[in-house]
Scaffold this motif. Structure first.
Motif, PDB file in Angstrom:
ATOM      1  N   VAL A   1      18.005   8.308  -3.065  1.00  0.00           N
ATOM      2  CA  VAL A   1      17.087   8.152  -1.939  1.00  0.00           C
ATOM      3  C   VAL A   1      15.672   7.998  -2.485  1.00  0.00           C
ATOM      4  O   VAL A   1      15.199   8.827  -3.273  1.00  0.00           O
ATOM      5  CB  VAL A   1      17.155   9.360  -0.986  1.00  0.00           C
ATOM      6  N   TYR A   2      15.009   6.925  -2.077  1.00  0.00           N
ATOM      7  CA  TYR A   2      13.638   6.636  -2.484  1.00  0.00           C
ATOM      8  C   TYR A   2      12.738   6.757  -1.249  1.00  0.00           C
ATOM      9  O   TYR A   2      12.946   6.045  -0.262  1.00  0.00           O
ATOM     10  CB  TYR A   2      13.516   5.225  -3.056  1.00  0.00           C
ATOM     11  N   LEU A   3      11.764   7.659  -1.311  1.00  0.00           N
ATOM     12  CA  LEU A   3      10.814   7.822  -0.212  1.00  0.00           C
ATOM     13  C   LEU A   3       9.482   7.190  -0.599  1.00  0.00           C
ATOM     14  O   LEU A   3       8.877   7.552  -1.619  1.00  0.00           O
ATOM     15  CB  LEU A   3      10.600   9.305   0.109  1.00  0.00           C
ATOM     16  N   PHE A   4       9.036   6.240   0.218  1.00  0.00           N
ATOM     17  CA  PHE A   4       7.741   5.592   0.049  1.00  0.00           C
ATOM     18  C   PHE A   4       6.842   6.007   1.213  1.00  0.00           C
ATOM     19  O   PHE A   4       7.289   6.016   2.369  1.00  0.00           O
ATOM     20  CB  PHE A   4       7.889   4.066   0.042  1.00  0.00           C
ATOM     21  N   THR A   5       5.591   6.341   0.915  1.00  0.00           N
ATOM     22  CA  THR A   5       4.653   6.736   1.974  1.00  0.00           C
ATOM     23  C   THR A   5       3.368   5.925   1.857  1.00  0.00           C
ATOM     24  O   THR A   5       3.013   5.444   0.777  1.00  0.00           O
ATOM     25  CB  THR A   5       4.311   8.234   1.886  1.00  0.00           C
ATOM     26  N   ALA A   6       2.681   5.796   2.997  1.00  0.00           N
ATOM     27  CA  ALA A   6       1.404   5.095   3.035  1.00  0.00           C
ATOM     28  C   ALA A   6       0.528   5.747   4.099  1.00  0.00           C
ATOM     29  O   ALA A   6       1.018   6.452   4.995  1.00  0.00           O
ATOM     30  CB  ALA A   6       1.597   3.612   3.341  1.00  0.00           C
ATOM     31  N   ALA A   7      -0.758   5.510   3.996  1.00  0.00           N
ATOM     32  CA  ALA A   7      -1.729   6.134   4.906  1.00  0.00           C
ATOM     33  C   ALA A   7      -2.435   5.085   5.750  1.00  0.00           C
ATOM     34  O   ALA A   7      -2.349   3.878   5.504  1.00  0.00           O
ATOM     35  CB  ALA A   7      -2.760   6.917   4.094  1.00  0.00           C
ATOM     36  N   ASP A   8      -3.146   5.599   6.768  1.00  0.00           N
ATOM     37  CA  ASP A   8      -4.002   4.758   7.634  1.00  0.00           C
ATOM     38  C   ASP A   8      -3.284   3.559   8.235  1.00  0.00           C
ATOM     39  O   ASP A   8      -3.619   2.405   7.959  1.00  0.00           O
ATOM     40  CB  ASP A   8      -5.231   4.267   6.853  1.00  0.00           C
ATOM     41  N   PRO A   9      -2.286   3.754   9.097  1.00  0.00           N
ATOM     42  CA  PRO A   9      -1.782   5.024   9.595  1.00  0.00           C
ATOM     43  C   PRO A   9      -0.672   5.600   8.721  1.00  0.00           C
ATOM     44  O   PRO A   9      -0.218   4.944   7.776  1.00  0.00           O
ATOM     45  CB  PRO A   9      -1.216   4.631  10.971  1.00  0.00           C
TER      46      PRO A   9
ATOM     47  N   THR B   1      -9.159   8.817  -2.980  1.00  0.00           N
ATOM     48  CA  THR B   1      -9.347   9.533  -1.712  1.00  0.00           C
ATOM     49  C   THR B   1      -8.053  10.103  -1.158  1.00  0.00           C
ATOM     50  O   THR B   1      -7.993  10.508  -0.007  1.00  0.00           O
ATOM     51  CB  THR B   1      -9.974   8.599  -0.658  1.00  0.00           C
ATOM     52  N   THR B   2      -7.004  10.140  -1.959  1.00  0.00           N
ATOM     53  CA  THR B   2      -5.724  10.637  -1.471  1.00  0.00           C
ATOM     54  C   THR B   2      -5.832  12.088  -1.013  1.00  0.00           C
ATOM     55  O   THR B   2      -6.349  12.950  -1.724  1.00  0.00           O
ATOM     56  CB  THR B   2      -4.647  10.502  -2.566  1.00  0.00           C
ATOM     57  N   ASP B   3      -5.361  12.370   0.199  1.00  0.00           N
ATOM     58  CA  ASP B   3      -5.416  13.716   0.783  1.00  0.00           C
ATOM     59  C   ASP B   3      -4.482  13.720   1.989  1.00  0.00           C
ATOM     60  O   ASP B   3      -4.749  13.067   2.994  1.00  0.00           O
ATOM     61  CB  ASP B   3      -6.842  14.058   1.211  1.00  0.00           C
ATOM     62  N   ALA B   4      -3.380  14.457   1.886  1.00  0.00           N
ATOM     63  CA  ALA B   4      -2.373  14.437   2.948  1.00  0.00           C
ATOM     64  C   ALA B   4      -2.889  14.998   4.259  1.00  0.00           C
ATOM     65  O   ALA B   4      -2.350  14.693   5.316  1.00  0.00           O
ATOM     66  CB  ALA B   4      -1.128  15.216   2.505  1.00  0.00           C
ATOM     67  N   ARG B   5      -3.946  15.816   4.215  1.00  0.00           N
ATOM     68  CA  ARG B   5      -4.509  16.331   5.467  1.00  0.00           C
ATOM     69  C   ARG B   5      -5.023  15.190   6.331  1.00  0.00           C
ATOM     70  O   ARG B   5      -4.998  15.271   7.564  1.00  0.00           O
ATOM     71  CB  ARG B   5      -5.645  17.325   5.171  1.00  0.00           C
ATOM     72  N   HIS B   6      -5.462  14.135   5.686  1.00  0.00           N
ATOM     73  CA  HIS B   6      -5.936  12.957   6.406  1.00  0.00           C
ATOM     74  C   HIS B   6      -4.875  11.865   6.450  1.00  0.00           C
ATOM     75  O   HIS B   6      -4.662  11.218   7.474  1.00  0.00           O
ATOM     76  CB  HIS B   6      -7.206  12.416   5.732  1.00  0.00           C
ATOM     77  N   ASP B   7      -4.171  11.670   5.326  1.00  0.00           N
ATOM     78  CA  ASP B   7      -3.226  10.556   5.222  1.00  0.00           C
ATOM     79  C   ASP B   7      -1.951  10.789   6.022  1.00  0.00           C
ATOM     80  O   ASP B   7      -1.350   9.843   6.536  1.00  0.00           O
ATOM     81  CB  ASP B   7      -2.868  10.327   3.754  1.00  0.00           C
ATOM     82  N   HIS B   8      -1.509  12.058   6.095  1.00  0.00           N
ATOM     83  CA  HIS B   8      -0.287  12.419   6.825  1.00  0.00           C
ATOM     84  C   HIS B   8      -0.585  13.645   7.689  1.00  0.00           C
ATOM     85  O   HIS B   8      -0.049  14.727   7.459  1.00  0.00           O
ATOM     86  CB  HIS B   8       0.851  12.701   5.848  1.00  0.00           C
ATOM     87  N   PRO B   9      -1.453  13.483   8.684  1.00  0.00           N
ATOM     88  CA  PRO B   9      -1.986  14.651   9.404  1.00  0.00           C
ATOM     89  C   PRO B   9      -0.950  15.355  10.272  1.00  0.00           C
ATOM     90  O   PRO B   9      -0.076  14.726  10.870  1.00  0.00           O
ATOM     91  CB  PRO B   9      -3.096  14.037  10.264  1.00  0.00           C
ATOM     92  N   SER B  10      -1.059  16.678  10.308  1.00  0.00           N
ATOM     93  CA  SER B  10      -0.235  17.477  11.207  1.00  0.00           C
ATOM     94  C   SER B  10      -1.089  18.255  12.199  1.00  0.00           C
ATOM     95  O   SER B  10      -0.580  18.733  13.212  1.00  0.00           O
ATOM     96  CB  SER B  10       0.638  18.460  10.413  1.00  0.00           C
ATOM     97  N   LEU B  11      -2.396  18.391  11.917  1.00  0.00           N
ATOM     98  CA  LEU B  11      -3.283  19.053  12.863  1.00  0.00           C
ATOM     99  C   LEU B  11      -3.512  18.155  14.078  1.00  0.00           C
ATOM    100  O   LEU B  11      -3.436  16.925  13.968  1.00  0.00           O
ATOM    101  CB  LEU B  11      -4.621  19.383  12.207  1.00  0.00           C
TER     102      LEU B  11
ATOM    103  N   GLY C   1       0.774  -1.239   0.000  1.00  0.00           N
ATOM    104  CA  GLY C   1       0.000   0.000   0.000  1.00  0.00           C
ATOM    105  C   GLY C   1       0.800   1.280   0.000  1.00  0.00           C
ATOM    106  O   GLY C   1       0.219   2.359   0.121  1.00  0.00           O
ATOM    107  N   TYR C   2       2.110   1.199  -0.138  1.00  0.00           N
ATOM    108  CA  TYR C   2       2.925   2.407  -0.211  1.00  0.00           C
ATOM    109  C   TYR C   2       2.908   2.970  -1.634  1.00  0.00           C
ATOM    110  O   TYR C   2       2.614   2.254  -2.593  1.00  0.00           O
ATOM    111  CB  TYR C   2       4.377   2.113   0.178  1.00  0.00           C
ATOM    112  N   ARG C   3       3.237   4.235  -1.754  1.00  0.00           N
ATOM    113  CA  ARG C   3       3.427   4.851  -3.060  1.00  0.00           C
ATOM    114  C   ARG C   3       4.802   5.496  -3.101  1.00  0.00           C
ATOM    115  O   ARG C   3       5.381   5.831  -2.054  1.00  0.00           O
ATOM    116  CB  ARG C   3       2.359   5.910  -3.352  1.00  0.00           C
ATOM    117  N   VAL C   4       5.337   5.668  -4.309  1.00  0.00           N
ATOM    118  CA  VAL C   4       6.605   6.381  -4.472  1.00  0.00           C
ATOM    119  C   VAL C   4       6.309   7.872  -4.385  1.00  0.00           C
ATOM    120  O   VAL C   4       5.684   8.448  -5.274  1.00  0.00           O
ATOM    121  CB  VAL C   4       7.279   6.042  -5.810  1.00  0.00           C
TER     122      VAL C   4
END
Length: 496
Positions: free
Chosen positions: A41-49, A355-365, A22-25
């Motif tokens: 350097v390759y950064l992979f990210t995933a959401a929930d969590p 549904t990709t949205d960093a406000r939810h997927d990688h929250p800082s609030l 479930g990660y993305r580049v």
């Protein structure tokens, strides 16, 4: 953040495992380190969590090569081509190893991001021509557009292959202006580099500056108080709001409904004045710094509610016009599968049902922001219009909630740092922000004394530009301006 050092041979298996889970580049960056070694350097990210994994690949300076991941990820293949052009790192096995950034008048063998690249040599003979795809058949002809355009936008060349008015193929060629933005950060202290971050893409000053600040704070292990995060959330949504309103009007203008564009531009001006009252700058520059945020005032929720009513009225009038509805509906469809395969972000992705949205997927609030609901996700111009309209309402509601939680506090909020940036230790950090166009990623590395040794920037336009020609297939030439505006991609954010 999990960091792993892998060999080039181990890279494909590691990447495939992450993608399968479930990660993305999110980013690929070349590095020319102080010991004269190259590194990818390759950064992979995933959401929930929220999850983040970095793969560091040391490379042979004399023959830098990495196995291509293009067969696993379309965005990875484009990052590899960029890294090849700027650092000379060869992606072996790449299915389309053509130049991406380097135009054919660039000198052979010159890779500008290498530490020893030196001043640009004189441009030589054109090493071309550029390999545009040739479309042949009865009645097929080509229409070249750009790279110089009538408006104040960046340069980009569009080559249409057309029969009648139907577009058979479109090639978008960018990177006419490689500004060397990432290299401008090098050697600066973070506070001194903020003005560069603010100007990565002028209409996204808050988004890029916030991603840069988050990356620096991550590198320095800064703890940011909740009210700082809330205040930054207000600024980010104000930026989203004025840009979406601008596009709502511009889309109406592109189908001949100029009076609605006039109304939208009036609303935009009101929002720019709100920005100025909050920060002292219409584009909100100067408010954000690593570890701190300062504003003059908080926006008035009542004024924003009235503006929201004006936006809703503009949208309702537009959708009530049969000509507008006919031109928007079913035009330039980007399917959910296409949006997924291309790795699209932001409102382009959400209009196609993602549904990709960093406000939810990688929250800082302090409180995770609920995803904005979008009823129309058909991937056409209408969907991209309605997503903007829905997000404008969502932004006003979010700003109102954040202002209430701040309870009138407009003082200079400051984070705390542990340990200090003056330890001389090598540090890296990542910032991920949902800018108004989509997810922005900044990755920084700090050298001795806390100066920046490398900054890698990814604007969502890098991911979304390839989707524009796909959506335009089998449309008609007169729909190009409308479709282009429905994507509204950044030349500056792409041509770093």
């Amino acid at each position: 953040m999990t960091t792993r050092t892998v060999t080039p041979a181990e890279l494909p298996e590691q990447a495939e495992s992450l993608l399968d889970n479930g990660y993305r580049v999110a980013l690929v960056a070349g590095h020319h380190d102080v010991d004269d070694r190259l590194r990818a350097v390759y950064l992979f990210t995933a959401a929930d969590p929220d999850r983040r994994v970095e793969l560091h690949v040391p490379l042979d300076r004399s023959a830098p090569r990495v196995p291509s991941l293009a067969g696993l990820s379309f965005p990875a293949g484009r990052f590899e081509r960029e890294m090849h052009d700027l650092f000379g790192v060869v992606p072996t096995g790449h299915p389309q190893p053509a130049r991406l950034v380097r135009h054919f008048h660039w000198p052979k063998g010159w890779h500008p991001m290498l530490a020893d690249a030196g001043e640009p040599p004189e441009f030589g003979d054109v090493d071309g021509p550029y390999p545009f795809r040739t479309v042949e058949g009865d009645g097929v002809y080509e229409i070249p557009v750009g790279p110089v355009h009538a408006g104040m936008i960046g340069p980009g060349h569009f080559r249409f292959s057309v029969v009648g008015e139907t577009i058979l193929n479109l090639k978008a060629r960018l990177w006419f202006v490689h500004r060397g933005v990432e290299k401008l950060f090098q050697g600066r202290r973070p506070d001194d580099a903020v003005e560069v971050a603010e100007r990565v893409s002028g209409d996204t000053s808050v988004g890029h500056t916030l991603a840069f600040c988050q990356a620096v704070e991550d590198a320095l292990r800064l703890t940011i108080p909740a009210n700082v995060q809330r205040l930054r959330g207000v600024l980010l949504e104000l930026e989203r709001l004025y840009n979406h309103v601008t596009d709502i009007g511009a889309l109406c203008n592109d189908v001949g409904y100029g009076i609605l564009n006039n109304h939208a531009q009036h609303v935009r001006e009101q929002l720019l004045r709100v920005n100025d009252s909050v920060t002292g700058h219409r584009l909100m520059r100067g408010a954000l710094r690593p570890g701190r945020t300062a504003v003059h005032a908080l926006p008035d929720p009542g004024r924003l509610a009235a503006i929201g009513d004006d936006i809703a009225e503009i949208v309702a009038i537009a959708l009530g016009n049969t000509i507008v509805a006919d031109r928007f509906a079913g035009t330039a469809v980007l399917t959910r599968r296409q949006a997924t395969d291309l790795g699209t972000l932001g409102y382009v992705a959400r209009a196609s049902g993602l549904t990709t949205d960093a406000r939810h997927d990688h929250p800082s609030l302090p409180d995770v922001v609920a995803r904005a609901e979008h009823a129309t996700t058909d991937g056409d111009v209408l969907s991209r219009f309605l997503v903007r309209a829905g997000e404008a309402t969502h932004s006003i509601n979010l700003i109102t909630s954040l202002v209430e939680s701040l309870d009138g506090d407009t003082g200079r909020f400051t984070g705390t740092a542990t340990p200090s940036s003056d330890t001389g230790d090598f540090r890296s950090g990542v910032g991920i922000v949902e800018g108004w166009r989509g997810t922005i990623v900044h990755r920084v590395e700090l050298g001795p004394g806390g100066t920046l040794s490398r900054v890698k920037i990814v604007d969502p336009s890098f991911f979304n530009w390839p989707a524009l020609p796909v959506a335009l297939a089998d449309t008609i030439v007169p729909d190009f301006p409308l479709t282009n505006k429905s994507f509204n991609l950044s030349y500056a954010g792409n041509d770093l």
